[in-house]
Design a protein around this motif. Structure first.
Motif, short mmCIF file in Angstrom:
data_model
loop_
_atom_site.label_atom_id
_atom_site.label_comp_id
_atom_site.label_asym_id
_atom_site.label_seq_id
_atom_site.Cartn_x
_atom_site.Cartn_y
_atom_site.Cartn_z
N ASN A 162 -12.93 0.48 -9.31
CA ASN A 162 -11.87 0.86 -8.39
C ASN A 162 -10.89 1.76 -9.14
O ASN A 162 -11.04 2.00 -10.34
N ARG A 163 -9.90 2.27 -8.43
CA ARG A 163 -8.94 3.22 -9.01
C ARG A 163 -8.22 2.62 -10.21
O ARG A 163 -8.10 3.25 -11.26
N GLU A 164 -7.72 1.40 -10.07
CA GLU A 164 -6.97 0.75 -11.14
C GLU A 164 -7.82 0.55 -12.39
O GLU A 164 -7.37 0.77 -13.51
N GLU A 165 -9.06 0.09 -12.19
CA GLU A 165 -9.95 -0.13 -13.33
C GLU A 165 -10.28 1.19 -14.03
O GLU A 165 -10.32 1.26 -15.26
N ALA A 166 -10.49 2.23 -13.24
CA ALA A 166 -10.78 3.55 -13.83
C ALA A 166 -9.60 4.03 -14.67
O ALA A 166 -9.78 4.57 -15.77
N LEU A 167 -8.37 3.82 -14.18
CA LEU A 167 -7.19 4.25 -14.92
C LEU A 167 -7.00 3.42 -16.20
O LEU A 167 -6.65 3.96 -17.25
N THR A 168 -7.24 2.12 -16.12
CA THR A 168 -7.17 1.27 -17.31
C THR A 168 -8.20 1.71 -18.34
O THR A 168 -7.90 1.83 -19.54
N ASN A 169 -9.42 1.98 -17.88
CA ASN A 169 -10.50 2.38 -18.79
C ASN A 169 -10.24 3.74 -19.43
O ASN A 169 -10.52 3.93 -20.61
N ILE A 170 -9.67 4.68 -18.67
CA ILE A 170 -9.42 6.00 -19.25
C ILE A 170 -8.27 5.93 -20.25
O ILE A 170 -8.27 6.66 -21.24
N GLN A 171 -7.31 5.02 -20.05
CA GLN A 171 -6.24 4.86 -21.03
C GLN A 171 -6.83 4.42 -22.38
O GLN A 171 -6.44 4.93 -23.43
N GLU A 172 -7.76 3.49 -22.34
CA GLU A 172 -8.41 3.04 -23.58
C GLU A 172 -9.23 4.17 -24.19
O GLU A 172 -9.23 4.37 -25.41
N ALA A 173 -9.94 4.94 -23.35
CA ALA A 173 -10.73 6.06 -23.85
C ALA A 173 -9.83 7.10 -24.52
O ALA A 173 -10.18 7.66 -25.57
N ILE A 174 -8.65 7.35 -23.94
CA ILE A 174 -7.70 8.31 -24.53
C ILE A 174 -7.22 7.80 -25.89
O ILE A 174 -7.17 8.55 -26.86
N ARG A 175 -6.87 6.52 -25.97
CA ARG A 175 -6.43 5.94 -27.25
C ARG A 175 -7.49 6.13 -28.33
O ARG A 175 -7.19 6.51 -29.45
N LEU A 200 -9.12 11.82 -11.13
CA LEU A 200 -9.89 10.70 -10.59
C LEU A 200 -10.80 11.23 -9.49
O LEU A 200 -10.32 11.83 -8.52
N GLU A 201 -12.08 11.02 -9.64
CA GLU A 201 -13.05 11.47 -8.64
C GLU A 201 -13.81 10.28 -8.11
O GLU A 201 -14.32 9.47 -8.89
N PRO A 202 -13.91 10.14 -6.78
CA PRO A 202 -14.74 9.08 -6.23
C PRO A 202 -16.20 9.32 -6.64
O PRO A 202 -16.69 10.45 -6.59
N SER A 203 -16.87 8.27 -7.08
CA SER A 203 -18.28 8.39 -7.46
C SER A 203 -19.17 8.18 -6.25
O SER A 203 -18.85 7.38 -5.36
N ASP A 204 -20.29 8.88 -6.20
CA ASP A 204 -21.23 8.73 -5.09
C ASP A 204 -21.75 7.30 -4.99
O ASP A 204 -22.04 6.81 -3.90
N GLU A 205 -21.86 6.62 -6.14
CA GLU A 205 -22.38 5.25 -6.17
C GLU A 205 -21.29 4.22 -5.89
O GLU A 205 -21.54 3.02 -5.90
N GLY A 206 -20.06 4.68 -5.70
CA GLY A 206 -18.92 3.78 -5.54
C GLY A 206 -18.09 3.79 -6.80
O GLY A 206 -18.55 4.18 -7.86
N GLY A 207 -16.85 3.38 -6.69
CA GLY A 207 -15.98 3.40 -7.85
C GLY A 207 -15.44 4.80 -8.09
O GLY A 207 -15.51 5.68 -7.24
N TYR A 208 -14.88 4.98 -9.30
CA TYR A 208 -14.25 6.24 -9.66
C TYR A 208 -14.65 6.68 -11.05
O TYR A 208 -14.89 5.86 -11.93
N THR A 209 -14.69 7.98 -11.24
CA THR A 209 -14.83 8.58 -12.56
C THR A 209 -13.48 9.19 -12.90
O THR A 209 -12.85 9.82 -12.06
N ALA A 210 -13.04 8.97 -14.14
CA ALA A 210 -11.77 9.52 -14.60
C ALA A 210 -12.04 10.43 -15.78
O ALA A 210 -12.82 10.09 -16.67
#
Length: 72
Positions: free
Chosen positions: A36-49, A12-22
């Motif tokens: 936010n951190r939680e949304e980034a983790l939820t989104n990366i779980q879907e990307a992994i699937r 998880l990396e903080p983005s310069d524009e705000g939010g996170y990149t996973a």
């Protein structure tokens, strides 16, 4: 039938524009982001699937194809 779970490291990396990149180092190109951190983790779980989901074209091999397993 219950699917087995796979554990993967997520960076998880903080983005310069705000939010996170996973991103998932073990899955090249598997990247997502969130406000936010939680949304980034939820989104990366879907990307992994989606990344790991078999594609019908990948499942069809030629009749003379050989399937082998190797360890690296």
């Amino acid at each position: 039938r219950r699917k087995s779970k796979v554990k993967l490291r997520v960076v998880l990396e903080p983005s310069d524009e705000g939010g996170y990149t996973a991103l998932v180092p073990a899955l090249p190109g598997c990247v997502s982001e969130g406000d936010n951190r939680e949304e980034a983790l939820t989104n990366i779980q879907e990307a992994i699937r989606l990344y790991l989901e078999p594609v019908e074209d990948d499942l069809q091999a030629r009749s003379d194809a050989e399937v082998v397993e190797i360890a690296v």
